[in-house]
Structures are given as C-alpha cells and as structure tokens.
Write an enzyme that holds these catalytic residues in place. Structure first.
Site, PDB file in Angstrom:
ATOM      1  N   HIS A  91      -1.542  12.074  -6.641  1.00 29.96           N
ATOM      2  CA  HIS A  91      -2.010  11.283  -5.499  1.00 29.96           C
ATOM      3  C   HIS A  91      -0.923  11.072  -4.447  1.00 29.96           C
ATOM      4  CE1 HIS A  91      -5.995   9.913  -7.048  1.00 29.96           C
ATOM      5  NE2 HIS A  91      -5.445  10.348  -8.169  1.00 29.96           N
TER       6      HIS A  91
ATOM      7  N   ASP B  41       3.383   9.462   2.986  1.00 31.10           N
ATOM      8  CA  ASP B  41       2.211   9.004   2.221  1.00 31.10           C
ATOM      9  C   ASP B  41       1.447  10.214   1.708  1.00 31.10           C
ATOM     10  OD1 ASP B  41       0.406   7.117   1.226  1.00 31.10           O
ATOM     11  OD2 ASP B  41       0.426   5.972   3.096  1.00 31.10           O
TER      12      ASP B  41
HETATM   13  P1  ADQ Z   1      -1.828   3.713  -1.948  1.00 29.74           P
HETATM   14  O1  ADQ Z   1      -0.359   3.911  -1.763  1.00 29.74           O
HETATM   15  O2  ADQ Z   1      -2.227   2.462  -2.592  1.00 29.74           O
HETATM   16  O3  ADQ Z   1      -2.515   4.929  -2.722  1.00 29.74           O
HETATM   17  P2  ADQ Z   1      -3.825   4.040   0.285  1.00 29.74           P
HETATM   18  O4  ADQ Z   1      -4.306   5.433   0.250  1.00 29.74           O
HETATM   19  O5  ADQ Z   1      -3.673   3.522   1.666  1.00 29.74           O
HETATM   20  O6  ADQ Z   1      -2.418   3.826  -0.425  1.00 29.74           O
HETATM   21  O7  ADQ Z   1      -4.856   3.138  -0.494  1.00 29.74           O
HETATM   22  C1  ADQ Z   1      -4.733   1.768  -0.530  1.00 29.74           C
HETATM   23  C2  ADQ Z   1      -6.094   1.134  -0.820  1.00 29.74           C
HETATM   24  O8  ADQ Z   1      -5.884  -0.247  -1.078  1.00 29.74           O
HETATM   25  C3  ADQ Z   1      -7.030   1.232   0.382  1.00 29.74           C
HETATM   26  O9  ADQ Z   1      -8.343   1.393  -0.079  1.00 29.74           O
HETATM   27  C4  ADQ Z   1      -6.850  -0.137   1.064  1.00 29.74           C
HETATM   28  O10 ADQ Z   1      -7.980  -0.582   1.773  1.00 29.74           O
HETATM   29  C5  ADQ Z   1      -6.557  -1.036  -0.112  1.00 29.74           C
HETATM   30  N1  ADQ Z   1      -5.663  -2.131   0.305  1.00 29.74           N
HETATM   31  C6  ADQ Z   1      -4.421  -2.032   0.814  1.00 29.74           C
HETATM   32  N2  ADQ Z   1      -3.934  -3.257   1.107  1.00 29.74           N
HETATM   33  C7  ADQ Z   1      -4.890  -4.142   0.783  1.00 29.74           C
HETATM   34  C8  ADQ Z   1      -4.988  -5.564   0.853  1.00 29.74           C
HETATM   35  N3  ADQ Z   1      -4.005  -6.332   1.317  1.00 29.74           N
HETATM   36  N4  ADQ Z   1      -6.138  -6.114   0.422  1.00 29.74           N
HETATM   37  C9  ADQ Z   1      -7.144  -5.355  -0.049  1.00 29.74           C
HETATM   38  N5  ADQ Z   1      -7.114  -4.025  -0.142  1.00 29.74           N
HETATM   39  C10 ADQ Z   1      -6.001  -3.418   0.261  1.00 29.74           C
HETATM   40  C11 ADQ Z   1      -2.059   6.136  -3.348  1.00 29.74           C
HETATM   41  C12 ADQ Z   1      -1.234   7.059  -2.466  1.00 29.74           C
HETATM   42  C13 ADQ Z   1      -1.991   7.376  -1.190  1.00 29.74           C
HETATM   43  C14 ADQ Z   1      -3.343   7.997  -1.528  1.00 29.74           C
HETATM   44  C15 ADQ Z   1      -4.091   7.136  -2.548  1.00 29.74           C
HETATM   45  C16 ADQ Z   1      -5.349   7.823  -3.059  1.00 29.74           C
HETATM   46  O11 ADQ Z   1       0.032   6.466  -2.174  1.00 29.74           O
HETATM   47  O12 ADQ Z   1      -1.246   8.269  -0.367  1.00 29.74           O
HETATM   48  O13 ADQ Z   1      -4.129   8.091  -0.355  1.00 29.74           O
HETATM   49  O14 ADQ Z   1      -3.275   6.855  -3.674  1.00 29.74           O
HETATM   50  O15 ADQ Z   1      -5.073   9.079  -3.566  1.00 29.74           O
END
Ligand code: ADQ
Length: 462
Positions: free
Chosen positions: A156, A364
């Site tokens: 991921h 990311d």
């Molecule tokens: P993350 O590093 O966690 O994921 P991201 O892809 O942005 O990053 O996903 C975060 C999720 O958590 C999103 O659905 C977001 O809405 C939710 N989120 C973030 N902050 C929040 C908050 N304060 N309250 C509620 N919800 C919140 C890892 C990898 C990414 C990759 C994903 C999926 O680092 O690059 O896209 O896995 O593969």
C-alpha cells in the site's frame, strides 16, 4: 471455480460494520467468495502471558481470525521494524530510520508465528492475499510450512528507489521473500519500476513477457493496481441528513470566506509543516486572502509512541499558533488545527463544503483523501484539488493542480489559482478527476488483483 479468499492484513476489521475503503472492499470480496480475514486484533498482552490461539469469529461465510501482540512484539515488530524502518525507508526518509538487529529479528519471528497460526487454515484451491509492509515475509513463512496455494502481496505504500532500499542491511532477504508470492501488486507504475530496477540491477533478475519477473530461482508477476475508494458510497455520504446539516452550517459560518481543507493521519510523510508554511505564503503574497480564507486541517494522531510523531504534533501546534498570531484578528482565525478522527459522513460534508482540497504529502503510496475530496464535490459547482506530484494518486489524477510540496511558493500560487479558478475550468478538471476515480473504484481494484492472482500459473506442490 473460484477458491476461498484468505486475506491477511495488519489489522482485521468486521465484515458487518466495515468502514473505510479498504475494509469495505475486502469485506465485499470475502463475502462473495467466502474465506478468512487474518491479522492483529489491535490488543497487546503482558510479556509472560501467552498470545495463545487467535480468537475466531464467524460472520456468515467469513471467519475472522485475530489475536494480540505481546508488548515486546508491539515495540519491536510494529513500532520498531514496521514503522521505524520500513515506513521511513519506503517514504524516502532515511533521517527517521532506526536500524536495530532485534527489530528485524522480531519482525521475522512475528511473521513466522502468524504463518503457524494461518497455515493450518489454508486449503487447496484457496487464494491467499497478503497486505502491506508489516507482513512482507508472511508468504515465505507459509511456503516454509508447505503451503502451495496461490499467494499475492499488495504494497500500500511506495516502493523506494534501489539506492534508498539498499540502506537497509537486510534488503536482499526482504526482496527475496517477496519472490515467494505469485503476484506482487504496487500502487503505481513508478513503484513497479523501482522494484524492477532493484531486481535487475542488484539481484541479477530478468524481466520477461507478460509482467513476469525472474529472480532468486522463482518467477513472479509484478503489476500496478492503483487503489481507489468506494465512489458511490462516498458520494452518498454527502447526502445524509447529518452531512447536509453540517454543509449548511459550515457555509453559514464561512459566509464570504473560502475554506481550504486538509485531512490526514498525523504523519511526517504527509508534508503538514510544509503545508502550513505554504498557507502562510499565500497570506503574505496575496494579502487579499487575509480575513477571507480559512485552512481547516484535520490530522488524526497515530503511532504516538514513535518520537518523530509526537515531535510533529508539537511542530504543527507551534506553527499554527505562530501563523494565527501573525495574521488572525478578533473575527478570523486563519488555521483551524484539529487533532482527532472524525466520522466518515462529517468528513464527506467537510470536503463538500471546501473550495480547495489541499493534499500535499512529501511521499504517499496513493492517497485516498485526494479521491474522497473529488468524489464529494458538487458537479455543477466543484472545488479544486491541489495535489502533490509525489502522491501515487498524481500518476493518474493529472486534472488536479499538481505541485511540488517542498516548493512552498509553488503551493501558495496553486492555492491562489484554485481559489480564483473560473467555474468552467473547475468543472472540466472535476470531470477529468471523476473519470480516474471511477476507473479505479476500490471494488474494481480488488477484482483486478484477485483475477490476476487466479490467472497465475497453477499452485505448486511444496
Ligand atoms: P494512509 O497513509 O492512511 O494509507 P490515505 O490513503 O490518505 O493514507 O488514507 C487515509 C484514510 O483515513 C482516508 O480514507 C481518510 O479519509 C481517513 N482519515 C484520515 N484522517 C482522518 C481523520 N482525522 N478522521 C477520519 N478519517 C481520517 C495507506 C497509504 C496510502 C494509501 C492507503 C490505501 O499510506 O498511500 O492510499 O494506505 O492503500
């Protein structure tokens, strides 16, 4: 005839109350095929206490198998090797790496323990799908137990260029263990190319036809599967009564003001201090925004036991305080800094009510927030996404305003452009983004991976 699906991920979820894109997609795939979801239940137990057999919960045709870690395993496997070695390496942050022999030993030991728990549950014809950097050697440990089933691995987070990967003392062991899988999936073509460079330049591997790669005496298929969100589900979330209420309230409160939104886990890979400094430049370079633009940053704390994370929280609080002190007045606070998790429908509403989505990670894997922000927009009156070139999402989402997150002047200029973009251009860009988001919907992603795994050569007799 499709076999059962066996998913292994660091944290398990429930198929009944799945929230968040990945959990929703895995739940759907598991329910369709029947199977097992294996992983850590998020709890830790005292050292002397045995971790015992994991708990088993049956949810229809899906069995959840989840157990605790000991405190020591939590420290060395989870916070240590996974989050203080692999995470910083994969995000190009050698300055945050802490190499320790006991970290890698415990990482290996925990993966072996997991394989001993999971191995006996795997049947002939099953598909095994392992997720993410916590579990890279799980496949090799399962093979060591004689498991011949088809196995796939999806990373991921980004796969780093060889020069960075090779700073890890055990890089060869780690990559060799990936060759126990039949299919390796990355988020982007850039990640896939980094992997191929390492394999061909450092491991004497060869790239064959049909995405096949040969090294360490084995052949695997290596492909990019860009992950997405549950597009329809997320769009609907902006339509719930609660979401509509929040959107209305937010618009009233921001009357005559534009809101810029950032939503991230509080992590050094997300470029948060740089984002605040770029916002400061927006206010300095374009003073007409003073009193008229608000940056709402929601940053949920994670991994707080790792020093780099608690330092970051302090830095953000300090920076937002300094910027609010420099520019704010009795009626306007430029930055609203919120350190907690918020519900999915609140999040969808916040996105819908924001004129600019600011997604500027330094690195990311994909970044789902970029996709969620775009999906939440009204198609007649959409907001504008400002997106880092170093997010995996940028590889396809070029209808966003792409920026270099290290260049704060460039980010400030992009925010200014987004705030003043004519409706026609906003609609055009939004349509471009929606095309990509729909093409990479999380159910399409899961199906694409599983169908590619099913079509790998037949399982071997170990
Ligand atoms: P993350 O590093 O966690 O994921 P991201 O892809 O942005 O990053 O996903 C975060 C999720 O958590 C999103 O659905 C977001 O809405 C939710 N989120 C973030 N902050 C929040 C908050 N304060 N309250 C509620 N919800 C919140 C890892 C990898 C990414 C990759 C994903 C999926 O680092 O690059 O896209 O896995 O593969």
């Amino acid at each position: 005839m499709t076999g059962r699906l066996i998913c292994a991920s660091n944290r398990t979820g429930s198929t009944r109350a799945a929230s968040g894109g990945l959990a929703v997609a895995l739940s759907a795939a598991l329910k369709e095929r029947g199977g097992i979801w294996f992983g850590w239940n998020g709890e830790t137990v005292e050292e002397g206490e045995s971790t015992g057999e994991p708990d088993v919960t049956e949810e229809g045709n899906v069995r959840l198998v989840a157990g605790p870690l000991t405190h020591h395993e939590f420290e060395n496997y989870y916070l240590g090797y996974a989050n203080s070695v692999l995470w910083p390496i994969c995000h190009h942050r050698l300055d945050h790496v802490s190499f320790r022999r006991d970290y890698v030993d415990d990482y290996r030991r925990v993966n072996r323990r997991f394989a001993h728990q999971l191995g006996p549950l795997v049947r002939e014809g099953d598909l095994v799908w392992v997720h993410d950097y916590h579990l890279i050697p799980l496949g090799a440990e399962l093979r060591a137990q004689g498991i011949g089933a088809r196995m796939g691995f999806f990373l991921h987070i980004p796969f780093p260029p060889p020069d960075i990967l090779m700073a890890m003392p055990e890089h060869e062991w780690l990559i060799r263990s990936l060759f126990s899988y039949d299919l390796i999936g990355f988020q982007t073509n850039g990640d896939r190319m980094n992997f191929l460079h390492y394999v061909t330049e450092q491991a004497g591997g060869k790239v064959g036809s049909g995405n096949k790669v040969c090294a360490f005496g084995r052949e695997v298929e290596v492909r990019a599967f860009p992950i997405g969100i549950d597009v329809e589900g997320f769009k609907q979330m902006t339509q719930t009564p609660e979401a509509r209420r929040i959107i209305r309230r937010m618009r009233q409160r921001n009357l005559g003001r534009s809101q810029i939104i950032g939503v991230d886990r509080l992590d050094y890979s997300k470029g948060l201090p740089e984002r605040y400094k770029a916002f400061q430049q927006l206010l300095e370079r374009y003073p007409e925004n003073q009193g008229r633009v608000v940056l709402m940053q929601i940053a949920q704390p994670t991994r707080e036991a790792v020093d780099a994370y608690s330092d970051l929280r302090q830095e953000m609080e300090w920076l937002s305080g300094a910027i609010n002190g420099q520019f704010g007045d009795f009626e306007w606070t430029p930055i609203r800094n919120i350190h907690r998790s918020v519900g999915r429908d609140t999040l969808a509403a916040l996105f819908a009510a924001s004129r600019v989505g600011l997604v500027t990670p330094l690195r990311d894997g994909m970044n789902l927030v970029a996709k969620e922000y775009a999906a939440a927009q009204d198609e007649e009156e959409p907001g504008v996404l400002v997106l880092s070139r170093f997010a995996g999402a940028a590889e396809m989402m070029d209808a966003a305003l792409l920026v270099n997150p290290y260049n704060m002047e460039e980010v400030a200029n992009a925010m200014q452009r987004a705030l003043h973009m004519p409706a026609e251009e906003r609609r055009e860009r939004h349509q471009g983004l929606m095309r990509v988001i729909e093409e990479t919907d999380v159910s399409i992603w899961a199906e694409a991976f599983l169908s590619a795994l099913e079509h790998t050569p037949p399982p071997r007799q170990e």
